[in-house]
Design a protein around this motif. Structure first.
Motif, PDB file in Angstrom:
ATOM      1  N   ASP A 222      11.395 -34.971  39.225  1.00 49.60           N
ATOM      2  CA  ASP A 222      11.228 -35.099  40.672  1.00 49.60           C
ATOM      3  C   ASP A 222      12.469 -34.671  41.435  1.00 49.60           C
ATOM      4  O   ASP A 222      12.497 -34.720  42.640  1.00 49.60           O
ATOM      5  CB  ASP A 222      10.897 -36.554  41.035  1.00 49.60           C
ATOM      6  CG  ASP A 222      10.357 -36.674  42.442  1.00 49.60           C
ATOM      7  OD1 ASP A 222       9.449 -35.904  42.800  1.00 49.60           O
ATOM      8  OD2 ASP A 222      10.861 -37.528  43.184  1.00 49.60           O
ATOM      9  N   VAL A 223      13.508 -34.299  40.733  1.00 50.97           N
ATOM     10  CA  VAL A 223      14.728 -33.835  41.386  1.00 50.97           C
ATOM     11  C   VAL A 223      15.069 -32.460  40.867  1.00 50.97           C
ATOM     12  O   VAL A 223      14.620 -32.039  39.802  1.00 50.97           O
ATOM     13  CB  VAL A 223      15.897 -34.809  41.121  1.00 50.97           C
ATOM     14  CG1 VAL A 223      15.720 -36.092  41.901  1.00 50.97           C
ATOM     15  CG2 VAL A 223      16.031 -35.121  39.652  1.00 50.97           C
ATOM     16  N   VAL A 224      15.838 -31.734  41.635  1.00 53.81           N
ATOM     17  CA  VAL A 224      16.186 -30.360  41.296  1.00 53.81           C
ATOM     18  C   VAL A 224      17.628 -30.320  40.819  1.00 53.81           C
ATOM     19  O   VAL A 224      18.490 -31.016  41.355  1.00 53.81           O
ATOM     20  CB  VAL A 224      16.018 -29.451  42.542  1.00 53.81           C
ATOM     21  CG1 VAL A 224      16.359 -28.021  42.225  1.00 53.81           C
ATOM     22  CG2 VAL A 224      14.587 -29.537  43.036  1.00 53.81           C
ATOM     23  N   ALA A 237       9.481 -25.435  46.432  1.00 58.32           N
ATOM     24  CA  ALA A 237       9.706 -25.470  44.987  1.00 58.32           C
ATOM     25  C   ALA A 237       9.738 -24.072  44.393  1.00 58.32           C
ATOM     26  O   ALA A 237      10.413 -23.823  43.399  1.00 58.32           O
ATOM     27  CB  ALA A 237       8.605 -26.316  44.325  1.00 58.32           C
ATOM     28  N   THR A 249       8.957 -29.786  39.311  1.00 56.77           N
ATOM     29  CA  THR A 249       8.668 -30.626  40.473  1.00 56.77           C
ATOM     30  C   THR A 249       7.181 -30.893  40.537  1.00 56.77           C
ATOM     31  O   THR A 249       6.404 -30.309  39.802  1.00 56.77           O
ATOM     32  CB  THR A 249       9.141 -29.936  41.772  1.00 56.77           C
ATOM     33  OG1 THR A 249       8.495 -28.657  41.855  1.00 56.77           O
ATOM     34  CG2 THR A 249      10.632 -29.754  41.787  1.00 56.77           C
ATOM     35  N   ASN A 260      11.686 -29.296  49.354  1.00 59.45           N
ATOM     36  CA  ASN A 260      12.756 -30.091  48.749  1.00 59.45           C
ATOM     37  C   ASN A 260      13.983 -30.006  49.647  1.00 59.45           C
ATOM     38  O   ASN A 260      14.549 -28.932  49.819  1.00 59.45           O
ATOM     39  CB  ASN A 260      13.110 -29.559  47.357  1.00 59.45           C
ATOM     40  CG  ASN A 260      11.945 -29.708  46.404  1.00 59.45           C
ATOM     41  OD1 ASN A 260      11.316 -30.748  46.361  1.00 59.45           O
ATOM     42  ND2 ASN A 260      11.645 -28.657  45.657  1.00 59.45           N
ATOM     43  N   MET A 272      17.393 -36.388  46.856  1.00 57.67           N
ATOM     44  CA  MET A 272      16.487 -35.349  47.327  1.00 57.67           C
ATOM     45  C   MET A 272      15.332 -35.970  48.098  1.00 57.67           C
ATOM     46  O   MET A 272      14.780 -36.988  47.694  1.00 57.67           O
ATOM     47  CB  MET A 272      15.933 -34.568  46.128  1.00 57.67           C
ATOM     48  CG  MET A 272      15.085 -33.369  46.495  1.00 57.67           C
ATOM     49  SD  MET A 272      16.074 -32.025  47.168  1.00 57.67           S
ATOM     50  CE  MET A 272      17.040 -31.601  45.710  1.00 57.67           C
ATOM     51  N   ASN A 274      11.627 -35.162  49.007  1.00 61.38           N
ATOM     52  CA  ASN A 274      10.543 -34.278  48.573  1.00 61.38           C
ATOM     53  C   ASN A 274       9.309 -34.543  49.423  1.00 61.38           C
ATOM     54  O   ASN A 274       8.841 -35.680  49.492  1.00 61.38           O
ATOM     55  CB  ASN A 274      10.211 -34.530  47.101  1.00 61.38           C
ATOM     56  CG  ASN A 274      11.427 -34.353  46.222  1.00 61.38           C
ATOM     57  OD1 ASN A 274      12.010 -33.289  46.197  1.00 61.38           O
ATOM     58  ND2 ASN A 274      11.823 -35.415  45.520  1.00 61.38           N
TER      59      ASN A 274
END
Length: 788
Positions: A222-224, A237, A249, A260, A272, A274
């Motif tokens: 769920d995070v980049v 994304a 994601t 994001n 982040m 989202n």
């Protein structure tokens, strides 16, 4: 030129659409006929017989294809709606309405129109006359403005929710609760990174997210990855390529778009935001901007300004042409009366001496007096002196320059005080051997009120961003009771008040108390720090400027005095104003009027002035640095705010007040201040006054880890000279020496790097002295208890 030719000329020059639709045969419209059958006949046999260019432009049609059109042609897209409109017109005989219509090419337009039926001698309807305007752009602008205002309100509510939360989860949940009001139909989550930045934890989310994305669930996908997102950036994304080490994601699961937005603090990526949507939903550019800058508000509506300028330009052209031809319209009484009734303006014919020759209006309640009482009389015989002089000056300027003049003015009418915009034009004919002008006046009261509210709203938003308020004035000493008594006596008046006192004594709080107790408390109090205004900008900031008044003046700006109209203006550090600005300020105080830079028109204001200074203005007058007449005008009711050293008895009460206030803001359970700390605070002379005391207490609250503020939390009070009663004893010096040693060693008492070695004493001796002097031993801070 006969009357028909004059009307044709008027129609051809108008920017509004004019047209006639006449029936092939007159029809009855009463209870004796079948109205549905008559309506069928009308829709087939009423035709456009006369139309001007503005009307053709509205529909994008050529004259030969427009003349002869029937109601059925106009409403092919919605015949039932067209029949309802026509039925209402025939029932009432006249109609003002907004309709959705179609241009020749099929595109939709919004039309606002006024329509009037014609009747023959036996009461049968022969046709009707119409005036209509294309309001499509205005409607779009109104809808855009509504959406923009809604966005500002939701952002404001979001800010309040964030300010009312103290934990990351609470702040995230407050934000999540408002996102759908800004971006409808979305689902969102906020994730925080752990120390390694490889994975994160979702700390807030919408209930509709998949089960593995609920709050508190660890989810690396769920995070980049940090290297893929730069501080301040935002993207979908799809922007994060696998080669950039981005993790998966949620869009991979739902098929919908995701925005994001990185959460960055001090250049470090800490989480982040989202925001996702269904697969058939696409985010707009505005929604991407909202996601990236959720805590910000947009600045100006350029689109609205452009539309407003276009409407005003078209209105000016129409009014100029109407003014040049008003004297030529001498048609039959019933036709002229119908046209005048449909016009939104009041039209006056004025001769060279300022006398009313003719008055055309259907809105008598907006005249200063009834029309018959004005006709034949001069301005100076019927109007207030200042308005009459301004009108006569405009008449003469119009005749001398033969150009249109524009003015704004306020006038008392039977409908109450109103604002008007007036335009003039020269008539090319003499009436009773006198030169004449046409004066067209439009009621702009609603626009003026909206401008005032918008300006005050912008000012208040700026104040909310910058204001720091320590609450109500605190104090019980005799000197403060005198201040309170003075505030009560002067608040209900409109007299000018001069607040005197050293820096940091609370002069602004006294000014706000006067405003809040006055009859003007429902108005705004505008604050101006005169000392912070550069000399070159002070005049513009206080009194405003016109567009083009100087380099960089790209639009008209209202000054702070106009923003404070019907309210209060607080001039802090008034002694810092330059001599040139002092002259203008004196005029505003005496006459309640001002002129913007670059303007020759006088603007009336209704403002209560409260000034403050830490200077000796009497001495400044003696030196020639401050105008004596301005000083006497400001010094009508002086209030001297005592310094903190003059009211030492209030120090303990103020300290407790600030300790509670800062503890509440920070979220600490502080209950009291120890006696030694209060004694030290009371003994200090406070050269920075209440502001310095507040700063010291704020620092003490931050340092305090228990429920009692101790003397060591106060730090070193080094500004100014200590009062004689505060001369430190040997015990005080010993306490400070040991505390500095502990601070130097980071709280370590024993060992080769400890405070005992630094002081040249044994550990047990230092420990014993600390106990005696009331110094909290290291490691027992959280167990501190109140001491007498």
């Amino acid at each position: 030129m006969d009357s028909d030719d004059r009307l044709d000329l008027f129609f051809s020059q108008s920017l509004d659409g004019f047209f006639f639709m006449m029936l092939d045969e007159p029809v009855r419209w009463d209870s004796t006929v079948d109205k549905d059958a008559v309506l069928d006949f009308v829709f087939e046999h009423q035709r456009v017989t006369k139309v001007n260019d503005a009307m053709l432009a509205q529909y994008g049609a050529a004259r030969e294809e427009f003349v002869g059109l029937t109601p059925k042609d106009f409403f092919r897209h919605n015949l039932a709606h067209g029949r309802r409109v026509w039925r209402e017109l025939l029932d009432r005989g006249r109609l003002h309405i907004e309709t959705d219509e179609r241009r020749v090419d099929g595109t939709g337009i919004k039309i606002e129109g006024d329509y009037l039926c014609f009747y023959d001698s036996v009461g049968r309807i022969t046709g009707h006359f119409g005036i209509q305007r294309d309001v499509t752009e205005r409607k779009r602008a109104e809808e855009a403005l509504h959406r923009y205002n809604r966005r500002l309100q939701v952002l404001h509510d979001t800010h309040l929710g964030i300010l009312g939360s103290r934990s990351p989860r609470g702040i995230a949940e407050a934000t999540i609760s408002h996102i759908r009001d800004l971006i409808p139909g979305c689902h969102a989550s906020i994730a925080a990174f752990n120390g390694s930045r490889e994975t994160g934890s979702v700390i807030a989310s919408h209930d509709e997210l998949p089960a593995d994305l609920t709050a508190g669930k660890d989810r690396a996908s769920d995070v980049v990855a940090r290297q893929d997102v730069q501080p301040g950036g935002a993207g979908s994304a799809d922007d994060h390529q696998a080669g950039a080490a981005a993790v998966e994601t949620s869009d991979e699961e739902t098929g919908g778009p995701v925005i994001n937005t990185p959460l960055v603090a001090d250049g470090e990526l800490i989480g982040m935001l989202n925001i996702g949507a269904a697969a058939d939903r696409a985010f707009t550019a505005d929604e991407a901007e909202i996601a990236q800058e959720l805590a910000n508000t947009l600045a100006v509506a350029i689109r609205q300004a452009q539309l407003r300028e276009r409407v005003e330009r078209h209105a000016a052209e129409l009014e100029d042409r109407v003014a040049a031809r008003t004297s030529e319209l001498e048609r039959s009484e019933n036709r002229l009366s119908a046209i005048v009734t449909a016009l939104p303006d009041r039209v006056f014919v004025i001769d060279q001496d300022g006398a009313y020759v003719e008055i055309l209006t259907s809105k008598g309640q907006l005249l200063h007096r009834d029309a018959e009482g004005l006709k034949g009389n001069r301005f100076q015989d019927r109007l207030p002196t200042d308005i009459a002089e301004m009108f006569l000056r405009v008449v003469r300027q119009t005749l001398e320059t033969r150009t249109t003049r524009l003015l704004e003015y306020s006038l008392q009418t039977p409908a109450g005080p109103r604002w008007f915009e007036g335009r003039t034009g020269v008539l090319d004919v003499r009436i009773e051997d006198k030169l004449c002008i046409v004066f067209i006046s439009r009621d702009i009261t609603d626009r003026k009120r909206a401008e005032v509210l918008e300006s005050q709203n912008i000012y208040l938003q700026e104040e909310l961003k910058t204001e720091r308020n320590f609450g109500e004035i605190v104090g019980t000493t005799a000197s403060m009771r005198r201040v309170f008594k003075s505030v009560e006596m002067v608040a209900e008046t409109d007299s000018t008040v001069l607040i005197l006192g050293e820096t940091g004594t609370g002069k602004e709080l006294v000014a706000r108390a006067i405003h809040n107790l006055s009859r003007r408390r429902r108005g705004v109090m505008v604050k101006v720090n005169c000392g912070a205004l550069p000399a070159s900008l002070a005049e513009s900031e206080l009194f405003g400027h016109e567009r083009g008044a100087f380099t960089g003046a790209v639009q008209r700006k209202k000054g702070r005095f106009e923003l404070a109209d019907h309210g209060t203006i607080f001039l802090d550090e008034v002694g810092e104003l330059s001599a040139e600005v002092q002259v203008k300020l004196l005029r505003v105080l005496q006459e309640q009027e001002l002129e913007r830079i670059g303007s020759t028109e006088t603007t009336k204001v209704n403002v209560r002035v409260i000034a403050a200074t830490n200077r000796d203005l009497h001495e400044e007058v003696r030196r020639g640095a401050f105008r004596a007449d301005l000083y006497y005008r400001l010094n009508i009711f002086p209030i001297q705010v005592p310094s903190l050293r003059e009211r030492k008895a209030d120090v303990a009460q103020l300290a407790s007040h600030f300790a509670r206030e800062f503890a509440r803001r920070i979220g600490k359970p502080i209950e009291q201040i120890e006696a030694q700390a209060l004694e030290r605070l009371t003994g200090y002379d406070w050269p920075g006054n209440v502001r310095e005391l507040a700063n010291v207490l704020e620092r003490a609250v931050i340092l305090c880890q228990g429920r009692v503020i101790l003397e060591e939390h106060l730090g070193i009070l080094h500004h100014g000279q200590p009062a004689p009663a505060a001369f430190p004893t040997l015990e005080d010096m010993e306490r400070q020496h040991i505390m500095r040693a502990l601070e130097h060693t980071g709280g370590v008492l024993a060992g080769p790097q400890g405070a005992a070695r630094l002081l040249g004493m044994s550990r047990s001796t230092v420990w014993s002295r600390m106990r005696k002097l009331g110094i909290q031993p290291p490691g027992e801070t959280d167990r501190s208890a109140p001491r007498a």
